[in-house]
Design a protein around this motif. Structure first.
Motif, mmCIF file in Angstrom:
data_model
loop_
_atom_site.group_PDB
_atom_site.id
_atom_site.type_symbol
_atom_site.label_atom_id
_atom_site.label_comp_id
_atom_site.label_asym_id
_atom_site.label_seq_id
_atom_site.Cartn_x
_atom_site.Cartn_y
_atom_site.Cartn_z
ATOM 1 N N THR A 64 -21.375 19.830 11.701
ATOM 2 C CA THR A 64 -21.941 20.799 10.767
ATOM 3 C C THR A 64 -20.958 21.023 9.622
ATOM 4 O O THR A 64 -19.755 20.782 9.750
ATOM 5 C CB THR A 64 -22.210 22.140 11.461
ATOM 6 O OG1 THR A 64 -20.953 22.708 11.871
ATOM 7 C CG2 THR A 64 -23.117 21.956 12.675
ATOM 8 N N THR A 65 -21.480 21.497 8.505
ATOM 9 C CA THR A 65 -20.606 21.770 7.366
ATOM 10 C C THR A 65 -19.576 22.834 7.709
ATOM 11 O O THR A 65 -18.428 22.778 7.252
ATOM 12 C CB THR A 65 -21.445 22.222 6.154
ATOM 13 O OG1 THR A 65 -22.474 21.272 5.917
ATOM 14 C CG2 THR A 65 -20.581 22.323 4.910
ATOM 15 N N ARG A 66 -19.954 23.804 8.509
ATOM 16 C CA ARG A 66 -19.019 24.852 8.915
ATOM 17 C C ARG A 66 -17.823 24.252 9.655
ATOM 18 O O ARG A 66 -16.669 24.612 9.391
ATOM 19 C CB ARG A 66 -19.737 25.867 9.805
ATOM 20 C CG ARG A 66 -18.842 26.941 10.398
ATOM 21 C CD ARG A 66 -18.368 27.925 9.368
ATOM 22 N NE ARG A 66 -19.444 28.796 8.916
ATOM 23 C CZ ARG A 66 -19.278 29.774 8.032
ATOM 24 N NH1 ARG A 66 -18.082 29.985 7.496
ATOM 25 N NH2 ARG A 66 -20.297 30.525 7.652
ATOM 26 N N SER A 72 -15.635 22.390 7.170
ATOM 27 C CA SER A 72 -14.871 23.319 6.330
ATOM 28 C C SER A 72 -13.690 23.902 7.095
ATOM 29 O O SER A 72 -12.579 24.026 6.558
ATOM 30 C CB SER A 72 -15.779 24.445 5.825
ATOM 31 O OG SER A 72 -16.808 23.947 4.995
ATOM 32 N N ASP A 73 -13.925 24.268 8.350
ATOM 33 C CA ASP A 73 -12.835 24.797 9.177
ATOM 34 C C ASP A 73 -11.727 23.759 9.340
ATOM 35 O O ASP A 73 -10.532 24.083 9.279
ATOM 36 C CB ASP A 73 -13.366 25.210 10.550
ATOM 37 C CG ASP A 73 -14.258 26.446 10.493
ATOM 38 O OD1 ASP A 73 -14.243 27.141 9.453
ATOM 39 O OD2 ASP A 73 -14.975 26.703 11.481
ATOM 40 N N GLU A 82 -11.933 18.731 1.998
ATOM 41 C CA GLU A 82 -13.209 18.522 2.689
ATOM 42 C C GLU A 82 -13.956 17.326 2.104
ATOM 43 O O GLU A 82 -14.582 16.557 2.837
ATOM 44 C CB GLU A 82 -14.089 19.772 2.624
ATOM 45 C CG GLU A 82 -15.399 19.581 3.368
ATOM 46 C CD GLU A 82 -16.098 20.875 3.752
ATOM 47 O OE1 GLU A 82 -17.257 20.793 4.213
ATOM 48 O OE2 GLU A 82 -15.494 21.945 3.615
ATOM 49 N N ARG A 89 -24.227 19.350 1.190
ATOM 50 C CA ARG A 89 -22.984 19.726 1.859
ATOM 51 C C ARG A 89 -21.970 20.290 0.867
ATOM 52 O O ARG A 89 -21.194 21.184 1.214
ATOM 53 C CB ARG A 89 -22.398 18.527 2.600
ATOM 54 C CG ARG A 89 -23.223 18.078 3.793
ATOM 55 C CD ARG A 89 -22.541 16.949 4.539
ATOM 56 N NE ARG A 89 -21.361 17.415 5.243
ATOM 57 C CZ ARG A 89 -21.334 17.743 6.530
ATOM 58 N NH1 ARG A 89 -22.426 17.675 7.250
ATOM 59 N NH2 ARG A 89 -20.221 18.151 7.097
ATOM 60 N N GLN A 133 -22.787 23.993 0.362
ATOM 61 C CA GLN A 133 -22.480 24.771 1.562
ATOM 62 C C GLN A 133 -20.969 24.897 1.758
ATOM 63 O O GLN A 133 -20.468 25.961 2.140
ATOM 64 C CB GLN A 133 -23.118 24.106 2.779
ATOM 65 C CG GLN A 133 -24.636 24.126 2.769
ATOM 66 C CD GLN A 133 -25.233 23.222 3.833
ATOM 67 O OE1 GLN A 133 -24.541 22.769 4.745
ATOM 68 N NE2 GLN A 133 -26.519 22.938 3.711
ATOM 69 N N ASN A 144 -18.614 28.238 2.070
ATOM 70 C CA ASN A 144 -17.736 28.438 3.232
ATOM 71 C C ASN A 144 -16.317 28.792 2.806
ATOM 72 O O ASN A 144 -15.683 29.704 3.354
ATOM 73 C CB ASN A 144 -17.701 27.171 4.092
ATOM 74 C CG ASN A 144 -19.014 26.913 4.814
ATOM 75 O OD1 ASN A 144 -19.837 27.812 4.967
ATOM 76 N ND2 ASN A 144 -19.208 25.682 5.251
ATOM 77 N N HIS A 145 -15.798 28.062 1.830
ATOM 78 C CA HIS A 145 -14.412 28.282 1.413
ATOM 79 C C HIS A 145 -14.267 29.561 0.587
ATOM 80 O O HIS A 145 -13.234 30.234 0.666
ATOM 81 C CB HIS A 145 -13.900 27.067 0.650
ATOM 82 C CG HIS A 145 -13.827 25.823 1.486
ATOM 83 N ND1 HIS A 145 -13.201 25.791 2.709
ATOM 84 C CD2 HIS A 145 -14.325 24.571 1.286
ATOM 85 C CE1 HIS A 145 -13.307 24.577 3.227
ATOM 86 N NE2 HIS A 145 -13.987 23.825 2.383
ATOM 87 N N GLU A 171 -16.005 32.205 1.166
ATOM 88 C CA GLU A 171 -16.025 33.229 2.212
ATOM 89 C C GLU A 171 -14.633 33.398 2.819
ATOM 90 O O GLU A 171 -14.176 34.524 3.060
ATOM 91 C CB GLU A 171 -17.037 32.835 3.289
ATOM 92 C CG GLU A 171 -17.335 33.930 4.289
ATOM 93 C CD GLU A 171 -18.532 33.599 5.160
ATOM 94 O OE1 GLU A 171 -19.163 34.541 5.666
ATOM 95 O OE2 GLU A 171 -18.841 32.395 5.338
#
Length: 405
Positions: free
Chosen positions: A192-194, A197-198, A224, A269, A272, A276-277, A279
């Protein structure tokens, strides 16, 4: 992070604004340019026949055309007791037929001896290419030459790679082995994109969004993108290796569908990942926010500050509300943000797109839309625009001040 250099790809470039006689119209069937001094500096004094050439016409969102052809460079007075006279001949094709007077032509000599020709009207993409190749604004109609060397060429950072990607150029990755080690856990499946990103943030422990949110956002997005492209290369190579076969022969529809899915995945992606970043930046800065809050007419701004409850409370002062749209690229889609939060008069929009045209940013100002761009990308904009641009490092304290009243 180690990056390549523009000089790894190109030796030099010339650029000029096209005149009417140089375009393919009813008035001109010429397929040549006069061999001026800038062209001689780029191509040298030796005749060169059949130079492999990639022609690209590009303008705006998904408006691009590419075709392979050739060029030839020769001294038409060779062997004669007169001063040399050079001409650059090129093959007519669907790209050159798109040329219009006033378009900018970039002719770049690549390290393998081939040539890249890019034709673009005035606008964002033209600005991006001028910055990439280190060219000044064209004030004359003749060719301008720029040598590309390691000490003068651009580093292939986020902005440079963004522009090269628009041209279909995928530079080699200097840290390929390290990146491959990071993505080994995924095999031939996209996480997943999450998760991606992590992983990107975890692989850069020295980067701090609390200290420098602008640099952190660029570094995380850059990492990423590197990870994604390495994994994508593996997955696509495996799928191509399996072949596209149908019962009655080649599976053309299957190939086209797969190709389209690759392009769509890249775009989805990227957006998204940016959210994510961002956030992660807001969390590091201790700012209250809500991602994907719902406002009027079911609009959903990417980020609403401090949150949806405050936005829906008529007693909560509108002056303390903030919204931020986030788009990795803008093109003409920035207008979508204007209707996403009626209570907030001045809206903010963050983008990673370099060198947006002055016409677009002037219209944004007129519509009370403030553009937020990470500091590293400000150099791709013209001086008149930079004073107006807001850094992420400026946006964060603005939001914090509204939350501390």
């Amino acid at each position: 992070m180690r990056r390549g250099m523009l000089s790894d790809l190109f030796l030099g470039v010339v650029a000029k604004q096209l005149t009417l006689v140089e375009t393919i119209t009813e008035r001109s069937n010429q397929h040549e340019f006069q061999g001026t001094k800038p062209l001689r500096r780029l191509l040298g004094d030796e005749d060169r026949r059949g130079i492999p050439t990639r022609f690209i016409w590009i303008s705006g969102e998904q408006e691009a055309l590419a075709e392979d052809g050739f060029m030839s460079w020769s001294n038409v007075r060779k062997g004669k007791p007169r001063a040399p006279e050079y001409h650059l001949y090129y093959s007519g094709n669907s790209v050159t037929e798109m040329m219009q007077a006033g378009d900018m032509l970039f002719l770049a000599l690549q390290r393998d001896g081939s040539v890249l020709v890019v034709i673009t009207p005035a606008g964002t993409i033209q600005n991006q290419l001028m910055w990439l190749f280190g060219l000044e604004e064209q004030r004359e109609l003749g060719f301008t030459y720029q040598e590309i060397t390691a000490d003068r060429g651009a580093e292939l950072d986020f902005a440079a790679r963004y522009i090269l990607d628009e041209l279909g150029i995928d530079p080699e990755e200097p840290e390929a082995d390290r990146l491959d080690g990071l993505i080994e856990q995924f095999g031939l499946q996209f996480p997943t994109t999450r998760v991606f990103s992590d992983l990107a943030r975890a692989s850069l422990p020295e980067v701090s969004a609390a200290d420098d949110p602008d640099q952190a956002l660029i570094d995380w997005m850059d990492r990423e993108e590197q990870l994604f492209r390495r994994l994508e290369r593996r997955i696509v190579a495996a799928r191509i290796g399996d072949g596209f076969r149908a019962a009655d022969g080649a599976d053309v529809d299957g190939f086209l569908s797969f190709s389209l899915s690759v392009q769509n995945r890249r775009k989805a992606r990227a957006g998204q990942a940016l959210e994510n970043h961002l956030e992660a930046v807001f969390q590091a800065q201790g700012i209250r926010y809500l991602r994907g809050a719902e406002t009027e007419n079911r609009n959903k701004p990417d980020f609403l500050f401090p949150g949806q409850a405050e936005y829906r409370d008529p007693a909560f002062p509108a002056a303390r509300l903030t919204m931020l749209g986030a788009k990795s690229t803008l093109k003409d889609r920035w207008r979508q943000v204007l209707s996403e939060a009626v209570r907030i008069e001045e809206k903010h929009l963050l983008t990673l797109e370099p060198g947006i045209s002055e016409n677009q940013t002037d219209e944004m100002q007129a519509k009370k839309l403030q553009l937020v761009v990470p500091q590293r990308l400000h150099a791709t904009y013209r001086p008149a625009q930079r004073a107006w641009l807001m850094r992420l490092g400026d946006f964060v304290p603005l939001v914090r001040s509204r939350q501390q009243i």
